[in-house]
Design an enzyme around this catalytic site. Structure first.
Site, PDB file in Angstrom:
ATOM      1  CD  GLN A  88      69.931  79.704 -53.278  1.00  0.00           C
ATOM      2  OE1 GLN A  88      68.660  79.803 -53.817  1.00  0.00           O
ATOM      3  NE2 GLN A  88      69.840  78.964 -52.269  1.00  0.00           N
ATOM      4  CG  ASP A  91      75.470  87.670 -46.690  1.00  0.00           C
ATOM      5  OD1 ASP A  91      76.463  87.206 -46.643  1.00  0.00           O
ATOM      6  OD2 ASP A  91      74.259  87.439 -46.598  1.00  0.00           O
ATOM      7  CG  HIS A 106      70.796  84.399 -56.720  1.00  0.00           C
ATOM      8  ND1 HIS A 106      69.776  83.757 -55.905  1.00  0.00           N
ATOM      9  CD2 HIS A 106      70.577  83.513 -57.877  1.00  0.00           C
ATOM     10  CE1 HIS A 106      69.427  82.782 -56.458  1.00  0.00           C
ATOM     11  NE2 HIS A 106      69.937  82.580 -57.472  1.00  0.00           N
TER      12      HIS A 106
HETATM   13  P1  OAD Z   1      64.215  81.809 -48.431  1.00  0.00           P
HETATM   14  O1  OAD Z   1      63.603  83.192 -47.800  1.00  0.00           O
HETATM   15  O2  OAD Z   1      63.206  81.198 -49.674  1.00  0.00           O
HETATM   16  O3  OAD Z   1      64.312  80.562 -47.485  1.00  0.00           O
HETATM   17  C1  OAD Z   1      65.075  80.750 -46.395  1.00  0.00           C
HETATM   18  C2  OAD Z   1      65.259  79.363 -45.760  1.00  0.00           C
HETATM   19  O4  OAD Z   1      66.055  79.728 -44.743  1.00  0.00           O
HETATM   20  C3  OAD Z   1      63.763  78.768 -45.184  1.00  0.00           C
HETATM   21  O5  OAD Z   1      63.763  77.504 -45.478  1.00  0.00           O
HETATM   22  C4  OAD Z   1      63.895  78.949 -43.665  1.00  0.00           C
HETATM   23  O6  OAD Z   1      63.280  77.895 -42.885  1.00  0.00           O
HETATM   24  C5  OAD Z   1      65.479  78.956 -43.572  1.00  0.00           C
HETATM   25  N1  OAD Z   1      65.939  79.278 -42.187  1.00  0.00           N
HETATM   26  C6  OAD Z   1      65.553  80.452 -41.546  1.00  0.00           C
HETATM   27  N2  OAD Z   1      66.232  80.868 -40.510  1.00  0.00           N
HETATM   28  C7  OAD Z   1      67.306  79.826 -40.383  1.00  0.00           C
HETATM   29  C8  OAD Z   1      68.620  79.580 -39.779  1.00  0.00           C
HETATM   30  N3  OAD Z   1      68.674  80.147 -38.531  1.00  0.00           N
HETATM   31  N4  OAD Z   1      69.357  78.569 -40.049  1.00  0.00           N
HETATM   32  C9  OAD Z   1      69.106  77.916 -41.115  1.00  0.00           C
HETATM   33  N5  OAD Z   1      67.901  78.113 -42.095  1.00  0.00           N
HETATM   34  C10 OAD Z   1      67.137  78.974 -41.598  1.00  0.00           C
HETATM   35  O7  OAD Z   1      65.656  82.263 -48.973  1.00  0.00           O
HETATM   36  P2  OAD Z   1      66.470  81.410 -50.170  1.00  0.00           P
HETATM   37  O8  OAD Z   1      66.069  80.030 -50.185  1.00  0.00           O
HETATM   38  O9  OAD Z   1      67.815  82.176 -49.903  1.00  0.00           O
HETATM   39  O10 OAD Z   1      66.993  85.678 -55.191  1.00  0.00           O
HETATM   40  O11 OAD Z   1      65.986  82.098 -51.483  1.00  0.00           O
HETATM   41  C11 OAD Z   1      66.533  82.004 -52.594  1.00  0.00           C
HETATM   42  C12 OAD Z   1      66.492  83.314 -53.494  1.00  0.00           C
HETATM   43  O12 OAD Z   1      65.261  83.793 -53.596  1.00  0.00           O
HETATM   44  C13 OAD Z   1      67.302  84.557 -53.032  1.00  0.00           C
HETATM   45  O13 OAD Z   1      68.659  84.183 -53.309  1.00  0.00           O
HETATM   46  C14 OAD Z   1      66.861  85.679 -53.619  1.00  0.00           C
HETATM   47  C15 OAD Z   1      65.154  85.340 -53.495  1.00  0.00           C
HETATM   48  O14 OAD Z   1      64.393  85.992 -54.739  1.00  0.00           O
HETATM   49  C16 OAD Z   1      67.316  86.856 -55.516  1.00  0.00           C
HETATM   50  O15 OAD Z   1      67.181  87.941 -55.199  1.00  0.00           O
HETATM   51  C17 OAD Z   1      67.662  86.732 -57.137  1.00  0.00           C
END
Ligand code: OAD
Length: 234
Positions: A88, A91, A106
């Protein structure tokens, strides 16, 4: 013997240890900006300059970031497994770590596209997009990012890949955003499933996953080593 298929669904958490912010943490991007202002067509139409500025900053940070131990560990799987990364993230850290088959659900921060024809996509060489930069059909270029309310065309490429997974890993995503989060429903019941996230299992649709409640950069090098050892002995 046929190579096993590993499919990864990654999110912002996998790039956190490279210094890139996640979205939904208390200090995350969506707690600093209103999603409507910078990640919707309405926001773009209201203030395109502001939207360009936001993504210019993401591009600058993204280019300065370097792949971490998690991205690198996944790239090491390739000679021994058939690997597809479905991310998603906008980068390019998976690619820069050496992964060769990456599906960006995305969009990509280093690409722009026409605001009237989504098929007209360009690579951004410079770091800052500006007003007045036009596509070949004469419309303002926008970042090639999928915004809320827009179609996610790459989901159609991702679903059949997920269905083929022998091993499926969900890494660093809160699974809040659909259709990406719905991909977990396409995993075969026979597949081995891992969920790597320091916050552990937060979503009900990760039932049946082996949960590794650690940072990706801590958990993945050893998980990858185990998988490589198994591939060698099998
Ligand atoms: P989120 O910010 O919703 O979730 C990030 C997840 O990464 C959380 O569950 C954290 O606990 C976890 N996390 C944090 N640090 C970590 C680490 N060092 N190792 C592993 N996990 C870790 O981000 P996404 O789920 O990627 O879309 O968000 C999905 C989409 O929402 C994105 O692609 C973006 C956003 O709106 C668009 O912009 C279209």
């Amino acid at each position: 013997m046929k190579m096993q298929k590993i499919v990864v669904l990654s999110g912002a958490g996998i790039s956190a240890e490279s210094g890139l912010q996640t979205f939904r943490a208390s200090d995350g991007l969506w707690n600093q900006q209103r999603v409507e202002d910078i990640a919707t067509l309405q926001g773009w139409e209201k203030d395109p300059e502001f939207v360009l500025q936001f993504y210019n900053e993401r591009r600058k940070e993204g280019r300065a970031a370097i792949p971490n131990a998690a991205h690198k560990a996944l790239a090491k799987l390739e000679p021994h497994f058939s690997v597809t990364i479905i991310t998603q993230n906008i980068d390019d850290l998976h690619e820069r770590a050496g992964s060769s088959d990456v599906i960006h659900l995305h969009g990509e921060i280093n690409q722009s596209r026409s605001s009237i024809d989504p098929e007209l996509v360009y690579v951004i060489e410079h770091w800052a997009m500006k007003m007045g930069e036009l596509c070949d059909k004469g419309s303002q270029l926008r970042p090639n990012i999928v915004w809320f309310g827009e179609e996610v065309p790459m989901i159609n490429a991702a679903i059949p890949v997920v269905e083929q997974a022998d091993i499926f890993m969900v890494i660093g995503t809160s699974l809040n955003v659909y259709p990406a989060a719905g991909l977990v429903d396409f995993v075969a019941s026979s597949a081995k499933k891992y969920h790597i996230d320091p916050n552990g299992l937060t979503q009900k649709n990760t039932h049946g996953f082996h949960v590794i409640p650690k940072k990706a950069g801590e958990a993945l090098p050893s998980l990858v080593q185990v998988l490589l050892n198994e591939a060698d002995s099998g």
